[in-house]
Design a protein around this motif. Structure first.
Motif, mmCIF file in Angstrom:
data_model
loop_
_atom_site.group_PDB
_atom_site.id
_atom_site.type_symbol
_atom_site.label_atom_id
_atom_site.label_comp_id
_atom_site.label_asym_id
_atom_site.label_seq_id
_atom_site.Cartn_x
_atom_site.Cartn_y
_atom_site.Cartn_z
ATOM 1 N N GLY A 174 0.805 -1.208 0.000
ATOM 2 C CA GLY A 174 0.000 0.000 0.000
ATOM 3 C C GLY A 174 0.843 1.264 0.000
ATOM 4 O O GLY A 174 0.501 2.256 -0.670
ATOM 5 N N TYR A 175 1.958 1.241 0.716
ATOM 6 C CA TYR A 175 2.860 2.398 0.734
ATOM 7 C C TYR A 175 3.433 2.647 -0.656
ATOM 8 O O TYR A 175 3.496 3.796 -1.119
ATOM 9 C CB TYR A 175 3.986 2.156 1.743
ATOM 10 C CG TYR A 175 5.044 3.230 1.759
ATOM 11 C CD1 TYR A 175 4.807 4.455 2.381
ATOM 12 C CD2 TYR A 175 6.276 3.025 1.139
ATOM 13 C CE1 TYR A 175 5.781 5.445 2.376
ATOM 14 C CE2 TYR A 175 7.249 4.004 1.128
ATOM 15 C CZ TYR A 175 6.990 5.214 1.750
ATOM 16 O OH TYR A 175 7.957 6.201 1.743
ATOM 17 N N GLN A 176 3.858 1.580 -1.348
ATOM 18 C CA GLN A 176 4.427 1.742 -2.687
ATOM 19 C C GLN A 176 3.380 2.234 -3.679
ATOM 20 O O GLN A 176 3.686 3.041 -4.571
ATOM 21 C CB GLN A 176 5.034 0.413 -3.168
ATOM 22 C CG GLN A 176 6.242 -0.040 -2.376
ATOM 23 C CD GLN A 176 7.370 0.981 -2.400
ATOM 24 O OE1 GLN A 176 7.583 1.669 -3.394
ATOM 25 N NE2 GLN A 176 8.091 1.085 -1.288
ATOM 26 N N VAL A 177 2.126 1.761 -3.545
ATOM 27 C CA VAL A 177 1.055 2.232 -4.439
ATOM 28 C C VAL A 177 0.838 3.733 -4.259
ATOM 29 O O VAL A 177 0.672 4.474 -5.242
ATOM 30 C CB VAL A 177 -0.242 1.449 -4.172
ATOM 31 C CG1 VAL A 177 -1.423 2.076 -4.913
ATOM 32 C CG2 VAL A 177 -0.084 -0.012 -4.587
ATOM 33 N N ARG A 178 0.877 4.202 -3.025
ATOM 34 C CA ARG A 178 0.720 5.640 -2.783
ATOM 35 C C ARG A 178 1.908 6.435 -3.318
ATOM 36 O O ARG A 178 1.753 7.534 -3.856
ATOM 37 C CB ARG A 178 0.520 5.903 -1.291
ATOM 38 C CG ARG A 178 -0.805 5.391 -0.744
ATOM 39 C CD ARG A 178 -1.060 5.893 0.658
ATOM 40 N NE ARG A 178 -0.073 5.389 1.614
ATOM 41 C CZ ARG A 178 -0.180 4.236 2.264
ATOM 42 N NH1 ARG A 178 -1.231 3.439 2.047
ATOM 43 N NH2 ARG A 178 0.745 3.857 3.132
ATOM 44 N N GLN A 179 3.111 5.893 -3.162
ATOM 45 C CA GLN A 179 4.297 6.571 -3.683
ATOM 46 C C GLN A 179 4.248 6.663 -5.207
ATOM 47 O O GLN A 179 4.656 7.674 -5.798
ATOM 48 C CB GLN A 179 5.561 5.823 -3.248
ATOM 49 C CG GLN A 179 5.878 5.932 -1.773
ATOM 50 C CD GLN A 179 6.212 7.363 -1.378
ATOM 51 O OE1 GLN A 179 5.391 8.069 -0.794
ATOM 52 N NE2 GLN A 179 7.420 7.801 -1.709
ATOM 53 N N THR A 232 10.142 -2.065 -6.568
ATOM 54 C CA THR A 232 9.862 -2.527 -5.200
ATOM 55 C C THR A 232 8.491 -3.186 -5.118
ATOM 56 O O THR A 232 8.314 -4.224 -4.476
ATOM 57 C CB THR A 232 9.932 -1.344 -4.224
ATOM 58 O OG1 THR A 232 11.187 -0.685 -4.366
ATOM 59 C CG2 THR A 232 9.769 -1.820 -2.793
ATOM 60 N N LEU A 233 7.503 -2.587 -5.787
ATOM 61 C CA LEU A 233 6.151 -3.156 -5.769
ATOM 62 C C LEU A 233 6.122 -4.533 -6.441
ATOM 63 O O LEU A 233 5.480 -5.466 -5.931
ATOM 64 C CB LEU A 233 5.190 -2.198 -6.482
ATOM 65 C CG LEU A 233 3.718 -2.642 -6.584
ATOM 66 C CD1 LEU A 233 3.125 -2.898 -5.209
ATOM 67 C CD2 LEU A 233 2.902 -1.598 -7.336
ATOM 68 N N LEU A 234 6.825 -4.673 -7.558
ATOM 69 C CA LEU A 234 6.887 -5.968 -8.239
ATOM 70 C C LEU A 234 7.603 -7.011 -7.379
ATOM 71 O O LEU A 234 7.226 -8.193 -7.383
ATOM 72 C CB LEU A 234 7.600 -5.812 -9.590
ATOM 73 C CG LEU A 234 6.782 -5.124 -10.690
ATOM 74 C CD1 LEU A 234 7.686 -4.749 -11.860
ATOM 75 C CD2 LEU A 234 5.652 -6.035 -11.165
ATOM 76 N N TYR A 235 8.638 -6.584 -6.648
ATOM 77 C CA TYR A 235 9.344 -7.506 -5.754
ATOM 78 C C TYR A 235 8.390 -8.043 -4.686
ATOM 79 O O TYR A 235 8.312 -9.255 -4.453
ATOM 80 C CB TYR A 235 10.534 -6.795 -5.110
ATOM 81 C CG TYR A 235 11.163 -7.574 -3.977
ATOM 82 C CD1 TYR A 235 12.056 -8.615 -4.227
ATOM 83 C CD2 TYR A 235 10.855 -7.275 -2.647
ATOM 84 C CE1 TYR A 235 12.620 -9.332 -3.195
ATOM 85 C CE2 TYR A 235 11.418 -7.981 -1.614
ATOM 86 C CZ TYR A 235 12.299 -9.014 -1.882
ATOM 87 O OH TYR A 235 12.846 -9.738 -0.857
ATOM 88 N N HIS A 236 7.654 -7.145 -4.020
ATOM 89 C CA HIS A 236 6.719 -7.578 -2.974
ATOM 90 C C HIS A 236 5.615 -8.474 -3.557
ATOM 91 O O HIS A 236 5.228 -9.478 -2.952
ATOM 92 C CB HIS A 236 6.094 -6.363 -2.294
ATOM 93 C CG HIS A 236 7.030 -5.632 -1.383
ATOM 94 N ND1 HIS A 236 7.706 -6.257 -0.361
ATOM 95 C CD2 HIS A 236 7.401 -4.314 -1.321
ATOM 96 C CE1 HIS A 236 8.443 -5.377 0.293
ATOM 97 N NE2 HIS A 236 8.281 -4.186 -0.289
ATOM 98 N N THR A 237 5.121 -8.112 -4.734
ATOM 99 C CA THR A 237 4.057 -8.914 -5.354
ATOM 100 C C THR A 237 4.557 -10.306 -5.702
ATOM 101 O O THR A 237 3.840 -11.301 -5.498
ATOM 102 C CB THR A 237 3.540 -8.207 -6.622
ATOM 103 O OG1 THR A 237 3.150 -6.871 -6.302
ATOM 104 C CG2 THR A 237 2.345 -8.938 -7.193
ATOM 105 N N ALA A 238 5.786 -10.395 -6.213
ATOM 106 C CA ALA A 238 6.346 -11.713 -6.539
ATOM 107 C C ALA A 238 6.488 -12.582 -5.295
ATOM 108 O O ALA A 238 6.225 -13.796 -5.330
ATOM 109 C CB ALA A 238 7.701 -11.538 -7.230
ATOM 110 N N ARG A 239 6.901 -11.992 -4.167
ATOM 111 C CA ARG A 239 7.013 -12.751 -2.925
ATOM 112 C C ARG A 239 5.636 -13.264 -2.466
ATOM 113 O O ARG A 239 5.509 -14.394 -1.990
ATOM 114 C CB ARG A 239 7.636 -11.875 -1.826
ATOM 115 C CG ARG A 239 9.012 -11.318 -2.129
ATOM 116 C CD ARG A 239 10.125 -12.387 -2.052
ATOM 117 N NE ARG A 239 10.185 -13.258 -3.200
ATOM 118 C CZ ARG A 239 10.702 -12.891 -4.379
ATOM 119 N NH1 ARG A 239 11.169 -11.681 -4.563
ATOM 120 N NH2 ARG A 239 10.735 -13.742 -5.382
ATOM 121 N N VAL A 240 4.614 -12.421 -2.592
ATOM 122 C CA VAL A 240 3.264 -12.841 -2.183
ATOM 123 C C VAL A 240 2.746 -13.939 -3.097
ATOM 124 O O VAL A 240 2.126 -14.910 -2.625
ATOM 125 C CB VAL A 240 2.311 -11.620 -2.184
ATOM 126 C CG1 VAL A 240 0.873 -12.063 -1.933
ATOM 127 C CG2 VAL A 240 2.740 -10.614 -1.128
#
Length: 470
Positions: free
Chosen positions: A199-204, A226-234
């Motif tokens: 959510g923080y990255q989406v706002r940024q 960074t957002l793609l990294y977190h999404t890949a982990r999820v």
């Protein structure tokens, strides 16, 4: 137990009918008689009876088929939700009489939704075909004229951006994994909640996207990485959760909980490929400049949604499905179609003439449409099918003979009549809700469009019959 109609009305309902008779709208009386058609009721009765093997003979009495049909059509005539439909029918004596509920209990909103799901797209098409047949029997439609146009019915989604789609994917996957953890406990992979970081990255990204300077664009790409990294982990974690449920490492002790666990696993397996597709198209667009990715998604919840541009200044890009509307006399929509993939308008004219002939058993004398439907091949094929006059303008012609033809009185008069199709589409969107579909999935949008068209046809037939009586 399902019945076609209620066997007998009560004495009190007869008194109510006398009191509220002057309050009926004039078209409602005609439509009330029209909906008593035996063939219409049998179509709905057959669909409801197929829900369970013994629905016709066993179980407690359910909502009769004619009441279900009338309630559903009233909902789309007024463009109400199921909750508003329940409230209005309960409080209004005219609506109680029109829907044949009478003094009985009005089905609640959840029951109405379940009953409506039994009427799939094929059943709605049969109902529409029968309504058009009734219009022909009443001599309202003669089939001498045909006008065709297309529009877009939007699906019920938010405006799609790559960051919001990735955020949606993380949210639904995490929520499903939390549900699995609540049922199966701490066995197997431990859940790590990344929704706050995502959510923080989406706002940024939303802040950085407003900048047009090179530094702002670099910051945007860094946030997306960074957002793609977190999404890949999820996504990887969701895949492990699904595997552990399938192998039995995450399991439940009760049968109902096991059913919920399997449903959650199936949901993960359906959503994971969709989120991966969003990740792929994000990388292609942002880092390679490729905006035309095969299988592009604009919604995880309505993956059938298409990106459609029809050249409108007020709304250049629409997200939904292309719908064809064709009309005959008296503003009756004789056929509609929701396309799985957007076709070219010029490819729709000859099939529309063929459908018109199959439905009304005659070729139209006049066919008219806008310039998008024009081609010389279409005109030749239409004349070969028995159409005497084809009034479709050719905007790119340089032929003096063609320009002279388009200035003739019958051509200009036909084009004036064609503009009524624009008004019909506008009315379908404003009065019957075809601007945005509230039902889910590809079958849902077909049901939504079909019911809106049927509701509009019934109102027009009612007005035509009432005018003929006056």
């Amino acid at each position: 137990m399902i019945e076609p109609t209620r066997a007998q009305l009560s004495f009190a309902e007869g008194l109510i009918d006398e009191e509220v008779a002057p309050l009926w709208e004039e078209w409602m009386r005609e439509v009330d008689e029209l909906l008593a058609d035996r063939a219409l009721v049998q179509i709905v009765y057959g669909a409801l009876a197929r829900r369970c093997p013994n629905s016709r003979t066993r179980g407690r009495p359910g909502t009769p088929a004619d009441v279900v049909l009338r309630l559903l059509l009233l909902k789309h005539m007024r463009n109400w939700s199921y909750q508003v439909l329940e409230r209005e029918v309960r409080a209004n004596l005219v609506y109680r009489q029109f829907t044949r509920v009478g003094a009985q209990k009005v089905p609640d909103a959840k029951t109405l939704g379940k009953l409506a799901l039994a009427l799939g797209p094929q059943i709605i098409e049969q109902i529409h075909a029968r309504v058009v047949a009734i219009a022909c029997e009443k001599r309202i439609v003669r089939g001498r004229r045909l006008r065709v146009d297309t529009t877009v019915v939007e699906t019920d989604i938010h405006y799609p951006t790559d960051s919001s789609l990735l955020g949606d994917g993380v949210r639904v996957l995490t929520r499903t994994m939390q549900r699995i953890t609540k049922i199966a406990g701490r066995a197997g992979t431990k859940l790590r909640d990344r929704t706050r970081a995502v959510g923080y990255q989406v706002r940024q990204i939303a802040r950085a996207s407003r900048s047009r300077v090179p530094q702002g664009q670099e910051r945007l790409k860094a946030c997306y990485r960074t957002l793609l990294y977190h999404t890949a982990r999820v996504v990887g974690q969701a895949k492990r959760f699904a595997q552990e449920v399938a192998t039995g490492r995450k399991r439940a002790h009760r049968v109902l909980e096991m059913i919920r666990l399997e449903a959650s696993r199936a949901y993960l397996e359906r959503m994971i490929p969709l989120v991966r597709q969003v990740m792929h198209q994000t990388r292609e667009r942002l880092f390679k400049g490729n905006t035309h990715v095969p299988g592009k998604l604009v919604s995880l919840f309505e993956p059938h949604t298409e990106v459609i541009r029809k050249g409108k200044a007020s709304k250049p890009t629409e997200f939904g499905k292309m719908v064809k509307i064709q009309e005959a006399e008296a503003q009756i929509v004789t056929h509609y179609e929701v396309y799985s993939e957007r076709p070219s308008d010029c490819d729709l004219l000859i099939p529309a003439i063929a459908v018109h002939k199959n439905l009304l058993h005659r070729s139209p004398y006049l066919v008219t449409a806008d310039a998008a439907f024009f081609s010389q091949r279409n005109e030749t094929a239409a004349h070969a099918r028995g159409v005497k006059r084809v009034a479709i303008p050719n905007r790119s012609t340089k032929s003096a003979e063609r320009k002279q033809l388009e200035k003739r009185r019958w051509f200009r008069k036909a084009q004036k009549w064609r503009t009524g199709c624009e008004g019909r589409i506008s009315l379908l969107k404003r009065r019957h809700g075809l601007n945005r579909c509230r039902y889910k999935g590809s079958p849902g949008i077909q049901r939504w469009v079909g019911l809106g068209v049927i509701a509009d046809n019934l109102i027009n037939i009612g007005h035509a019959l009432a005018s003929a009586e006056r």
